[in-house]
Every structure is written in structure tokens, then in C-alpha cells.
Design an enzyme around this catalytic site. Sequence first.
Site, PDB file in Angstrom:
ATOM      1  N   SER A 108       0.825  -1.344   0.008  1.00  0.00           N
ATOM      2  CA  SER A 108       0.056  -0.001   0.055  1.00  0.00           C
ATOM      3  C   SER A 108       1.253   1.147  -0.055  1.00  0.00           C
ATOM      4  O   SER A 108       1.662   1.507  -1.044  1.00  0.00           O
ATOM      5  CB  SER A 108      -1.009   0.156   1.101  1.00  0.00           C
ATOM      6  OG  SER A 108      -1.838   0.940   1.043  1.00  0.00           O
ATOM      7  N   ASP A 213      -9.913  -4.317  -5.067  1.00  0.00           N
ATOM      8  CA  ASP A 213      -9.439  -3.326  -4.129  1.00  0.00           C
ATOM      9  C   ASP A 213     -10.025  -1.968  -4.232  1.00  0.00           C
ATOM     10  O   ASP A 213      -9.778  -1.219  -4.961  1.00  0.00           O
ATOM     11  CB  ASP A 213      -8.007  -3.178  -4.309  1.00  0.00           C
ATOM     12  CG  ASP A 213      -7.355  -2.417  -3.191  1.00  0.00           C
ATOM     13  OD1 ASP A 213      -7.772  -1.773  -2.411  1.00  0.00           O
ATOM     14  OD2 ASP A 213      -5.994  -2.652  -3.323  1.00  0.00           O
ATOM     15  N   HIS A 243      -7.759  -5.402  -0.529  1.00  0.00           N
ATOM     16  CA  HIS A 243      -6.569  -4.566  -0.370  1.00  0.00           C
ATOM     17  C   HIS A 243      -5.325  -5.223   0.293  1.00  0.00           C
ATOM     18  O   HIS A 243      -4.432  -5.183  -0.404  1.00  0.00           O
ATOM     19  CB  HIS A 243      -6.877  -3.216   0.377  1.00  0.00           C
ATOM     20  CG  HIS A 243      -5.605  -2.268   0.340  1.00  0.00           C
ATOM     21  ND1 HIS A 243      -5.405  -1.852  -0.701  1.00  0.00           N
ATOM     22  CD2 HIS A 243      -5.085  -1.825   1.531  1.00  0.00           C
ATOM     23  CE1 HIS A 243      -4.243  -1.159  -0.206  1.00  0.00           C
ATOM     24  NE2 HIS A 243      -3.923  -1.010   0.928  1.00  0.00           N
TER      25      HIS A 243
END
Length: 268
Positions: A108, A213, A243
Site C-alpha cells: 500500500s 481493491d 486490499h
Amino acid sequence: MIEPTDSEVVGRGGAPLAVRTWTASNPGWIALVAHGYGEHSGRYQWFAEQLVGARAVVCAPDHVGHGRSPGERVLISDADTVVADLEEVRKDVCAAHPGLPVVLVGHSLGGMFAVRYGQLHQQHVAAVVLSAPVLGTWHVLDLLEDAEIPDTPIDPDTLSRDPQVGQDYVADPLVWHGPFKRTTLRAIDECLQRINEGPALERPTLWLHGDDDELVPEADTRTGIDRIRGREFHEHIYPGARHELFNETNRSEVVNDVLTFVGRQLNS
């Protein structure tokens, strides 16, 4: 359960960063893990155990302002400072395990840091793994247009199809559950611009993303991928995955893809 070793490494800003390290009995490589926004390295316990089973030393710092590291919560004034902190941690773990190749793993926002690290320090890594990285454009940056940043914490349902992951996230006292901070959003925006203007990643790179996601949509990330795509670039897009791929219902498949990629690079 493999218990991590807790230590501290002085970051570039002079603050002692909290670091967790999981170590194989006969290690053959180092995985340097950069966690995502608002979370901490302790959430990578299962993932670290899988890498240790493949003879890794897994070293994961809590970024400044995150987890057990000091600093105002989730406040990042310059992303390159976090990148510099990662380099200090790399030097520390490599001093303890000299001669082992380093694979940088970023998830991320940690994926953004990993790409920036790769642009600035790629001579120090053998390969890069990007899990749902923030690249290209990110809809969260639209909050900068608001006069006041609204209190919109991350929706735990966007993390994984496994509801326990979201429940654990909400109950975790080391996770930040408050609003985004304007200074941090500006630092992210500036870092994405630097990445777009910087060189491609010359080290072998693996990009992993779920096609469901909502937190960091795959299509948004793809707008930045071509700017950093090097000569050896691989990708896996997982249908239905959300995610946090290392906490998803198909996480064993994801880790197998990571270890296959790493094994190919380290044995080539």
C-alpha cells in the site's frame, strides 16, 4: 508461532524506530518489509512466518508516527525521510547478516515508499515486491480540496474478504483509526510526483493487486506503473481480492507467487 525479536534503529531524523525481526535458523536472504498507512509491522506476523519458512530474515520497522515508533500519529512531512529510515534499517539488518541479498517488500503506502527507495537505492536490493502500491493517482488525495479534512477512517471491509481481518484491524490499538492529516496527504502527493519524474526500477519487480481493491484501486495504480516499469517486471492481479493480499482468503496463493518470484531472482 515464530516470535519476533524487538529492537530499535535510529532513523534519519534521529528518532528510534521500533523494528520487528523474524529470523530463520539458516537464513539465505533478507526481506525488508514496509507496511502501509496507519498500521504497523506486527500485522505481518503470518506473512513473516511464511517467508521464514523459505529461509528469510524478515525485518519490518514501524514507520515514524506509526505503531510503536515515536512521533505524532500518521504525520509524515516528507516521504523521502521514511525512505531514508528504511535505508538505516537495511544497513542495520545487513550488518547483522552480511552477504545476504535483500528483497524489498512494500504494501500500500509502503509500496510507494518501496518504489521511491528503489529509485534512490536500488543498488542495495536484489528485487522488489509491491503489494497494492499507492502509485499514479490515489482518490484519497482528493481530500486536499476540502477546507477541513473530514474524519473518514479506513473502512475495514475494504481490507479482506475474511471478516476477521477487519474485526482485528478495528480492535488493534496500534492502528490509527482517525482522520487523514493534510501534511501527510501533501507529502504523499509530492512523493508520487517525484516517482513519476524519477527513473524506472532496474531491479526485478513483482506487482500484486486485487481487482476488487476499493482502497487503492488497481486501475489507479496502473496509471503509475508504466512510469516505473523496468526491463524485468511481473504482475499478478487476483480476481475478487481486496486490499490486504497477505491477509486475504487466497493469501497462500499470493505468498506462493511471492516466493516463486524471489526464488527465481535469487537463484538466477
